[in-house]
Enzyme design. Structure first.
Site, PDB file in Angstrom:
ATOM      1  N   GLU A 103     -23.756  54.281  35.232  1.00  0.00           N
ATOM      2  CA  GLU A 103     -23.454  54.965  33.963  1.00  0.00           C
ATOM      3  C   GLU A 103     -22.302  55.951  34.156  1.00  0.00           C
ATOM      4  OE1 GLU A 103     -23.261  55.236  30.991  1.00  0.00           O
ATOM      5  OE2 GLU A 103     -25.100  55.619  29.906  1.00  0.00           O
ATOM      6  N   ASP A 104     -21.630  56.248  33.051  1.00  0.00           N
ATOM      7  CA  ASP A 104     -20.520  57.185  33.110  1.00  0.00           C
ATOM      8  C   ASP A 104     -20.999  58.633  33.101  1.00  0.00           C
ATOM      9  OD1 ASP A 104     -21.521  57.003  30.522  1.00  0.00           O
ATOM     10  OD2 ASP A 104     -19.594  56.657  29.555  1.00  0.00           O
ATOM     11  N   ASP A 107     -25.980  63.016  29.461  1.00  0.00           N
ATOM     12  CA  ASP A 107     -25.896  64.186  28.581  1.00  0.00           C
ATOM     13  C   ASP A 107     -27.332  64.646  28.313  1.00  0.00           C
ATOM     14  OD1 ASP A 107     -23.638  65.325  26.368  1.00  0.00           O
ATOM     15  OD2 ASP A 107     -25.683  65.313  25.641  1.00  0.00           O
ATOM     16  N   VAL A 157     -16.171  65.667  27.587  1.00  0.00           N
ATOM     17  CA  VAL A 157     -15.157  65.242  28.550  1.00  0.00           C
ATOM     18  C   VAL A 157     -14.666  63.835  28.233  1.00  0.00           C
ATOM     19  CG1 VAL A 157     -15.896  66.770  30.416  1.00  0.00           C
ATOM     20  CG2 VAL A 157     -16.952  64.501  30.197  1.00  0.00           C
ATOM     21  N   ARG A 169      -9.864  56.679  27.011  1.00  0.00           N
ATOM     22  CA  ARG A 169     -10.579  56.001  28.101  1.00  0.00           C
ATOM     23  C   ARG A 169      -9.676  55.727  29.295  1.00  0.00           C
ATOM     24  NH1 ARG A 169     -15.708  54.504  26.318  1.00  0.00           N
ATOM     25  NH2 ARG A 169     -15.852  53.852  24.146  1.00  0.00           N
TER      26      ARG A 169
END
Ligand code: IMP
Ligand code: MG
Length: 183
Positions: A103-104, A107, A157, A169
């Site tokens: 995953e990026d 949150d 971000v 991106r």
């Protein structure tokens, strides 16, 4: 020059060098932890994880295969609302396989908590989660992340796969979204 409609480039939070060094470390650790595994299935969560997955996959020293899934967040602007829906499932069955979910960003943690439950139910031999970034101040869901690249402050971000409104991106570093960009 403007970048994706921003008046100025997003201020750097994590430089290309910092990201590359950390991806190297993560790849070494993941390779060592999976040294006895025949093959590791990397699952990228589209779209934000595509660049991180590409860099990580090329640094792993163990045999891997790659698949993707896509989610929709029922977003209101940029704020994740917590509700998650699967819009593209895996093509590879994961039962009995060693899996790493990539995953990026974490949150609230709702997305990963949903994904962990869904994937665990399919009976993988093992399931680990790797997230490039995490915002500890925003976490509400109780989700274990096995490998974390960076804990970052509570800010929106962008770059290195991460977007605002599907922009930024391709920025090579991770930057903080300039306040003026938000609508
Ligand atoms: P969570 O379910 O609240 O953990 O949200 C995770 C998802 O929200 C991520 O996979 C991203 O798609 C998106 N997201 C959360 N914070 C950011 C951010 O700062 N920049 C870009 N996307 C983000
Ligand atoms: Mg995401």
């Amino acid at each position: 020059m403007t970048i994706d409609g921003a008046a100025a480039p997003p201020p750097v939070l994590l430089s290309e060098r910092q990201i590359a060094d950390r991806v190297d470390q993560l790849a070494r650790q993941i390779s060592a932890d999976h040294a006895s595994v025949d093959e590791l299935l990397l699952i990228g969560v589209l779209r934000g994880a595509f660049i991180f997955l590409a860099d990580l996959a090329r640094r792993l020293t163990i045999p891997t295969t790659i698949d993707f899934m896509a989610l929709s967040h029922y977003e209101h602007g940029s704020a994740p609302s917590g509700a998650v829906r699967l819009v593209m499932d895996l093509r590879i069955p994961i039962a009995g396989r060693s899996v790493l979910l990539v995953e990026d960003i974490v949150d609230s943690g709702e997305t990963l908590s949903y994904l962990r439950r869904m994937l665990e139910a399919r009976g993988p031999a093992s399931l680990k989660i790797c997230a490039l970034t995490r915002k500890p101040d925003r976490l509400t869901a109780d989700v274990r992340v096995d490998y974390v690249g960076f804990d970052i402050p509570d800010a929106w971000v962008v770059g290195y796969g991460l977007d605002f409104d599907n922009k930024f991106r391709s920025l090579p570093y991770i930057g903080i979204l300039p306040p003026a960009t938000k609508s």
